[in-house]
Design an enzyme around this catalytic site. Structure first.
Site, PDB file in Angstrom:
ATOM      1  N   LYS A  35      -4.774  -6.076  -8.847  1.00  0.00           N
ATOM      2  CA  LYS A  35      -3.888  -6.755  -8.073  1.00  0.00           C
ATOM      3  C   LYS A  35      -4.438  -7.936  -7.047  1.00  0.00           C
ATOM      4  O   LYS A  35      -5.391  -7.612  -6.570  1.00  0.00           O
ATOM      5  CB  LYS A  35      -3.120  -5.857  -7.151  1.00  0.00           C
ATOM      6  N   ASP A  62       0.274 -10.293  -6.171  1.00  0.00           N
ATOM      7  CA  ASP A  62       1.179  -9.596  -5.154  1.00  0.00           C
ATOM      8  C   ASP A  62       1.075 -10.574  -4.032  1.00  0.00           C
ATOM      9  O   ASP A  62       0.475 -10.479  -2.923  1.00  0.00           O
ATOM     10  CB  ASP A  62       0.333  -8.332  -4.835  1.00  0.00           C
ATOM     11  N   LYS A  64       4.096 -11.658  -2.580  1.00  0.00           N
ATOM     12  CA  LYS A  64       5.314 -11.425  -1.753  1.00  0.00           C
ATOM     13  C   LYS A  64       6.130 -12.606  -1.323  1.00  0.00           C
ATOM     14  O   LYS A  64       6.081 -12.877  -0.122  1.00  0.00           O
ATOM     15  CB  LYS A  64       4.929 -10.293  -0.556  1.00  0.00           C
ATOM     16  N   ASP A  67      11.175 -17.153   0.766  1.00  0.00           N
ATOM     17  CA  ASP A  67      11.247 -18.582   1.129  1.00  0.00           C
ATOM     18  C   ASP A  67      12.778 -18.658   0.768  1.00  0.00           C
ATOM     19  O   ASP A  67      13.566 -17.879   0.214  1.00  0.00           O
ATOM     20  CB  ASP A  67      10.406 -19.326   0.585  1.00  0.00           C
ATOM     21  N   THR A 122       4.819  -0.434   3.225  1.00  0.00           N
ATOM     22  CA  THR A 122       4.492   1.093   3.242  1.00  0.00           C
ATOM     23  C   THR A 122       3.716   1.371   4.604  1.00  0.00           C
ATOM     24  O   THR A 122       3.670   2.519   5.230  1.00  0.00           O
ATOM     25  CB  THR A 122       3.607   1.499   2.195  1.00  0.00           C
ATOM     26  N   ARG A 212      -8.036   0.504  -0.918  1.00  0.00           N
ATOM     27  CA  ARG A 212      -9.361   0.870  -0.259  1.00  0.00           C
ATOM     28  C   ARG A 212     -10.156   2.102  -0.723  1.00  0.00           C
ATOM     29  O   ARG A 212     -11.260   2.229  -0.892  1.00  0.00           O
ATOM     30  CB  ARG A 212      -9.128   0.804   1.414  1.00  0.00           C
TER      31      ARG A 212
END
Ligand SMILES: O=c1ccn([C@@H]2O[C@H](COP(=O)(O)O)[C@@H](O)[C@H]2O)c(=O)[nH]1
Length: 233
Positions: A35, A62, A64, A67, A122, A212
């Protein structure tokens, strides 16, 4: 080589292209997708998506997008032209915005990326929603946005795996892309609505986004192998 048999998507959250490609070189495209998010995309200018595709990875872009309908649809079109496998926009941009993205992809010939709607991040819990004026449980807001996404013809949603059972019951055709995945014993970091890889798949997740716990591990390839072993067990 296609990675289409794996649910794992490793988040390449790095400040430079070199750091991202160094991690990619330690990962096997048969075991994970990757990603590219805001930090890496913005800092590495052009070429990072193409470089990862050349290495054999299917890429989730990704960014996101959020607009007005025309601007968002044009950004989605540009992402599709780059050859990404998955692209996302915020569901809170509304029905007309998501529909414009669907339409722009439908008009294209050639491979279509999966078009995914981001519901509630999340990292957010009930009190964070209250802070932005939404006096509602995260799952309720996720279900509300999911109904809108399905109406717009989206392929799936970004959500927490905690919401997967309710979403699969209400919207079985939507594919669920779930960040907030934490193998047992890993740090929670800034995530709030989390599950382990196995719990997430059992709950109904289709794709697990993991950053991570893999990218910051002393041995990322070994950390990925441990997740693969957990989900196969
Ligand atoms: O609701 C969301 C949407 C996107 N993300 C992204 O997923 C990864 C998660 O990284 P970790 O290091 O495993 O926490 C990151 O790139 C986020 O931008 C999300 O976490 N939640």
């Amino acid at each position: 080589m296609s990675a289409c048999q794996t649910p794992i998507i490793v988040a390449l959250d790095f400040p430079t292209r070199d750091a991202a490609l160094k991690l990619a070189d330690q990962l096997d495209p048969a075991l994970c997708r990757v990603k590219v998010g805001k930090e890496l995309f913005t800092s590495s200018a052009s070429g990072i998506v193409e470089s990862l595709v050349e290495k054999g990875f299917e890429v989730f872009l990704d960014l996101k997008f959020h607009d007005i309908p025309n601007t968002t649809a044009m950004a989605v079109k540009a992402a599709a032209e780059m050859g990404v496998w998955m692209v996302n926009v915020h569901c809170s941009g509304g029905l007309r915005m998501m529909s414009a993205c669907r339409e722009v992809l439908a008009q294209r010939s050639g491979p279509q990326p999966l078009l995914i709607g981001v519901t509630v991040l999340t990292s957010m819990e009930r009190e964070d929603l209250a802070g932005i004026g939404l006096d509602i449980e995260p799952q309720e807001q996720v279900l509300r946005l999911a109904a809108l996404a399905e109406k717009a013809g989206m392929d799936g949603l970004v959500c927490s795996a905690l919401e997967a059972p309710a979403l699969k019951a209400a919207h079985p055709s939507l594919q669920l892309v779930t960040p907030g995945i934490r193998p047992a014993g890993s740090a929670q970091d800034d995530q709030r609505r989390i599950l382990t890889p196995r719990q997430a798949l059992d709950a109904g997740s289709d794709y697990l986004v993991i950053g991570r716990p893999i990218s910051q591990a002393a041995d990322p390839a070994q950390a990925l192998a441990a997740v693969v072993a957990e989900i196969r067990a």
